[in-house]
Every structure is written in structure tokens, then in C-alpha cells.
Scaffold this motif. Structure first.
Motif, short mmCIF file in Angstrom:
data_model
loop_
_atom_site.label_atom_id
_atom_site.label_comp_id
_atom_site.label_asym_id
_atom_site.label_seq_id
_atom_site.Cartn_x
_atom_site.Cartn_y
_atom_site.Cartn_z
N LYS A 357 1.04 -1.24 -0.12
CA LYS A 357 0.11 -0.08 0.01
C LYS A 357 0.91 1.18 0.17
CE LYS A 357 -4.73 -1.12 1.99
NZ LYS A 357 -5.47 -0.66 2.74
N LEU A 358 0.46 2.23 -0.92
CA LEU A 358 1.12 3.41 -0.87
C LEU A 358 0.13 4.56 0.00
CD1 LEU A 358 2.44 3.83 -4.37
CD2 LEU A 358 3.59 3.31 -2.50
N THR A 359 -0.98 4.43 -0.16
CA THR A 359 -2.16 5.25 0.57
C THR A 359 -3.08 4.40 1.38
OG1 THR A 359 -3.74 5.47 -1.18
CG2 THR A 359 -1.93 6.98 -1.13
N ASP A 360 -3.55 5.10 2.43
CA ASP A 360 -4.63 4.23 3.19
C ASP A 360 -5.62 5.29 3.75
OD1 ASP A 360 -6.09 2.32 4.30
OD2 ASP A 360 -4.70 1.77 6.05
N GLN A 373 11.38 9.58 -14.84
CA GLN A 373 12.48 9.08 -13.94
C GLN A 373 12.03 7.85 -12.99
OE1 GLN A 373 11.41 12.21 -14.00
NE2 GLN A 373 12.96 13.11 -15.32
N GLY A 374 10.71 7.98 -12.73
CA GLY A 374 10.33 6.72 -11.98
C GLY A 374 10.45 7.09 -10.41
N ASP A 375 10.67 8.29 -10.24
CA ASP A 375 10.75 8.55 -8.60
C ASP A 375 9.55 9.13 -7.96
OD1 ASP A 375 10.74 10.92 -10.24
OD2 ASP A 375 12.28 11.82 -8.83
N ALA A 376 8.55 9.20 -8.74
CA ALA A 376 7.42 9.85 -7.96
C ALA A 376 6.14 9.41 -8.94
CB ALA A 376 7.47 11.34 -8.02
N ILE A 377 5.11 9.34 -8.40
CA ILE A 377 3.85 8.98 -8.96
C ILE A 377 2.73 10.24 -8.91
CG2 ILE A 377 1.63 7.61 -8.83
CD1 ILE A 377 3.59 5.53 -7.62
N LEU A 378 2.11 10.58 -10.15
CA LEU A 378 1.15 11.35 -10.35
C LEU A 378 -0.10 10.77 -10.27
CD1 LEU A 378 2.81 13.56 -13.15
CD2 LEU A 378 2.59 14.27 -10.59
N TYR A 379 -1.07 11.34 -9.63
CA TYR A 379 -2.45 10.75 -9.44
C TYR A 379 -3.39 11.92 -9.19
CZ TYR A 379 -1.73 11.09 -4.35
OH TYR A 379 -1.44 11.35 -3.23
N SER A 380 -4.86 11.38 -9.12
CA SER A 380 -5.81 12.59 -8.68
C SER A 380 -6.41 11.79 -7.48
CB SER A 380 -6.65 12.59 -9.80
OG SER A 380 -7.60 11.39 -10.18
N ALA A 381 -6.95 12.79 -6.62
CA ALA A 381 -7.47 12.26 -5.39
C ALA A 381 -8.49 13.43 -5.09
CB ALA A 381 -6.47 12.07 -4.44
N MET A 392 3.43 12.17 -5.59
CA MET A 392 4.03 11.58 -4.22
C MET A 392 5.29 11.12 -4.64
SD MET A 392 2.58 7.81 -2.60
CE MET A 392 1.09 8.29 -1.98
N GLU A 393 6.10 11.46 -3.68
CA GLU A 393 7.51 11.01 -4.04
C GLU A 393 7.77 9.53 -3.47
OE1 GLU A 393 9.70 12.94 -5.37
OE2 GLU A 393 8.43 14.47 -5.58
N LEU A 394 8.28 8.71 -4.07
CA LEU A 394 8.24 7.18 -3.80
C LEU A 394 9.27 7.09 -2.67
CD1 LEU A 394 7.95 5.41 -7.02
CD2 LEU A 394 6.28 5.71 -5.23
N THR A 395 10.15 7.66 -2.37
CA THR A 395 11.56 7.34 -1.26
C THR A 395 10.86 7.79 0.05
OG1 THR A 395 12.27 9.45 -2.05
CG2 THR A 395 13.18 7.74 -2.82
N SER A 396 10.22 8.88 -0.17
CA SER A 396 9.76 9.59 1.49
C SER A 396 8.16 9.23 1.54
CB SER A 396 9.93 11.04 1.29
OG SER A 396 8.99 11.65 0.55
N GLY A 397 7.54 8.97 0.56
CA GLY A 397 6.12 8.72 0.47
C GLY A 397 5.46 10.13 0.84
N GLU A 398 6.04 11.29 0.54
CA GLU A 398 5.41 12.68 0.80
C GLU A 398 4.54 12.82 -0.50
OE1 GLU A 398 7.08 16.65 1.78
OE2 GLU A 398 8.49 15.39 2.51
#
Length: 398
Positions: A357-360, A373-381, A392-398
Motif C-alpha cells: 500500500k502507498l496510501t490508506d 524518472q520513476g521517482d514519483a507518481i502523479l495521481y488524482s484524489a 507522491m515521492e516514492l522514497t519519502s512517501g510525501e
């Protein structure tokens, strides 16, 4: 869906008084189904109201997308009753009867109570003369439908005014409009050179896959399509999941390949119920979501659509939707619905064949796409009830 359609069955079949007497004598003739001849926004509004369940977050009556549509209607001035009474081709087109209908029933239930709303339906069910909307409205609410519509308008303004003010206070980001087709133009996918592929669906012609070259203002037609779930690759081309007729009697979702240069379409699968798919970074494989007998599964396919193996098989509750393959080829990101958490973003480790899980949250997190670059994910919420684009930055989860 079952709740919605079942309400239609009960509502349209409901009859009383003289109309029931007519049906007893002449049988199930359309003239003795008073509710079937109500305006479409009443029929669909009632069904959409009862499809909605607030606690589990189900139904369009509590949906952020529908709320966004109505918020824009309120901001620009809601449509007059005479317009909503008729089929509409102007925005929001096919959604109009559901949108205005469900918010009208929200208004009725909150203002007059469920018992009074049911009385309105009951009174209408004995009409031998059809379309007596005003007569029935006066009997129950002591005012005609036009007066009720004015009251409904005021209710909506009170409901949405705080939201509209709050959004404007945050400051609207200035964006550059790339297309002017309207309706459901999207979802855009970009190539490394900056070209953009999208599906034009203007309700005037068949849905079309379009290519907007980088730096140009005019888009080019690539091919006709019957779906807007696309994945693009600079070398492999476009992958489209669309509904097709199978064995003359079934409509199933299958994968099609489209050559971006020539527009040539090749059907890759037949009757496989693939609802979503994504290219591998090298364009040699496909991961597709199959939804069969209510269960989601991830299938690894060749670029030609040939089945290789099942990476993951779901149960009767979990649903996998929009997905994207990571640039390093190690994982995919997807929007996954689970009963306790609803729509969240999850990573699927292809080698380990497990989800993380990335979000909950209780919000709808959707349409994830890796950055180049694969270091982050763009999404809608819709964390605050309004959809925004997030990173969302994948390394920090921010």
C-alpha cells in the motif's frame, strides 16, 4: 447497479387507484404505468438516490465527481426545469437526468422528509391522466413544480456557496488549454518527445484516438476507438482496452493495438475481459487486468496479446483498476479497491508478486502514472471532496 435498477422496477411498476383498475381490466398497457411517464430526472433521480449509501461511500449521490459537476452548475446558474425535462445534448448531457435528479431527491428528503417524498410518488401512482406533475406537487407540497425548482435552486446555492468560496480562496492554477472538443476529451498520455495522445469524444462522431504533436496546436486523427483506457509506448504504439461484440451475443472488453504512425488497428485478445492494460518499459510485454466472475487478476502477456502467466489472482472483493508499469520494470502502480479501505494506490512487486500500500485513506485515489524518472507518481484524489492532481515521492512517501 442492482439497487439502482431494482428501484426502477419497483417505482415504474407501482400503481394505485383508477390506474390500477385500468390495469386490472386492460392488462399491463403503458397507459396504466403512470410512473413510467414521469420526467426522466424523476425516474433516474429516485434510483440514484437509493443507490447511494453514505457509510460505505457507494453511489453517485455522495460522489465527488458528481458533486463537482453540480458545483459548476450552481456556479454558472442551474438549468431551468423546462430544459432538464427534455433530453439534453449540451453539457452535462447524459449525466443531466442523474445529476439533477439525485440532488433534487436529496433536497426533498432533507427539506420535506422521506415520508413526504414517498407520498409524492404514491399520489402520482394513481394518475389516469399523465404528466400531472403540478397537480400532484400541489397536493403534497402545496406548490407547483416550478416553485419547488426555485426552492431547489436556493437549497443548492446554500449547499455549495461555502465550497465555491473556499476553492476560489485557494487560488486557481493557471493552465493552458490544449484542445477544444469538449465533453469527455481524455485521458492524455505523453510520449518522451512531448507528443500527446488522447481520446476525443465530442458526441458528434465516433470516439477517436488523437495525436497532438509537441509545440503544435492542431491534433491529428490516428484511429477510431471504442474505449478511453489507453497506454502508449514510443516504439510499441498505443494499447486500447475497448468493448467488443463476442459470439454475437456478448460484449466483452478486449485489447487492441494501434500503430500511431499509420493508424492500423490489430485486435490482440478475444473475449478475455481485459479492462485495463499497460506496456512494459521496453514495449515487449503487457500486464492486463482481467475482471472475470467478479474477480480481478493480473495477466502477463506478450506484445501480441498472447497469455504468458497469471501474476496475481484476486478474490470476490478486491478490484484493480487504472495501472502503470514502472520505468525500471520492477513494479506496477494501480488504483485498488478493498472493502475496508476503498480506493487506494498500491505497488505490485512483479518479482515477489505481492502488493504494497502507498496510501490508506477513505478518499478516491485514482489514475496513477509514474514520472519519467520513476521517482514519483502523479495521481488524482478527492481528499477534501474536490479532485486535485497530486505528486507522491516514492522514497519519502510525501
Amino acid at each position: 447497479v442492482i439497487n439502482h435498477e431494482y428501484v426502477h422496477i419497483i417505482h415504474i411498476d407501482k400503481v394505485a387507484g383508477a390506474a390500477q383498475g385500468g390495469r386490472n381490466i386492460f392488462g399491463r398497457h403503458i397507459l396504466f404505468f403512470p410512473n413510467a411517464l414521469q420526467p426522466s430526472w424523476v425516474l433516474e433521480g429516485l434510483a440514484t438516490y437509493y443507490e447511494t449509501q453514505l457509510a460505505p461511500g457507494i453511489g453517485r449521490g455522495q460522489n465527488s465527481s458528481f458533486r463537482g459537476l453540480m458545483r459548476l452548475e450552481v456556479e454558472s446558474g442551474i438549468k431551468p426545469l423546462s430544459q432538464v425535462n427534455n433530453p439534453m445534448v449540451s453539457w452535462p448531457a447524459g449525466n443531466t437526468r442523474y445529476l439533477y435528479g439525485v440532488y433534487f431527491f436529496n433536497f426533498l428528503m432533507e427539506t420535506y422528509g422521506e415520508q413526504t417524498a414517498q407520498q409524492w410518488i404514491q399520489k402520482y401512482s394513481n394518475n389516469l391522466i399523465h404528466y400531472l406533475m403540478n397537480t400532484t406537487s400541489k397536493e403534497v407540497f402545496e406548490k407547483n413544480v416550478a416553485a419547488m425548482w426555485t426552492e431547489f435552486d436556493n437549497y443548492l446555492k446554500k449547499q455549495f456557496a461555502p465550497e465555491i468560496t473556499a476553492i476560489k480562496k485557494t487560488g486557481l492554477m493557471t493552465v493552458k488549454q490544449l484542445t477544444h472538443y469538449g465533453y469527455t476529451t481524455g485521458p492524455p498520455r505523453s510520449l518522451p518527445n512531448g507528443d500527446i495522445l488522447f481520446v476525443k469524444n465530442d458526441w458528434l462522431s465516433e470516439p477517436t484516438l488523437m495525436l497532438l504533436p509537441f509545440g503544435e496546436s492542431a491534433a491529428k486523427e490516428v484511429a477510431k476507438v471504442h474505449g478511453d483506457r489507453i497506454s502508449v509506448h514510443p516504439d510499441a504504439g498505443a494499447l486500447v482496452a475497448q468493448i467488443d461484440l463476442v459470439d454475437s451475443v456478448n460484449f466483452f472488453s478486449d485489447l487492441h493495438h494501434i500503430d500511431i504512425t499509420t493508424g492500423k488497428r490489430t485486435q490482440l485478445t478475444q473475449g478475455q475481459r481485459y479492462k485495463h492494460a499497460t506496456w512494459s518499459p521496453d514495449g515487449k510485454n503487457i500486464i492486463a487486468v482481467q475482471i472475470k466472475l467478479g474477480q480481478s487478476a493480473l495477466h502477463l502477456l506478450t506484445a501480441q496479446g498472447e497469455y504468458i502467466k497469471t501474476l496475481w489472482q484476486g478474490n470476490n472483493t478486491d478490484i484493480v483498476s487504472a495501472l502503470d508499469w514502472s520505468p525500471d520494470a520492477k513494479s506496477i502502480v494501480a488504483s485498488v479497491w478493498r472493502p475496508q479501505s476503498h480506493w487506494n494506490l498500491e505497488l505490485f512487486d512483479i518479482r515477489e508478486q505481492r502488493w504494497e500500500k502507498l496510501t490508506d485513506t477513505r478518499a478516491i485515489e485514482y489514475q496513477p502514472q509514474y514520472t519519467k524518472q520513476g521517482d514519483a507518481i502523479l495521481y488524482s484524489a478527492d481528499y477534501d471532496g474536490v479532485f486535485y492532481i497530486y505528486r507522491m515521492e516514492l522514497t519519502s512517501g510525501e
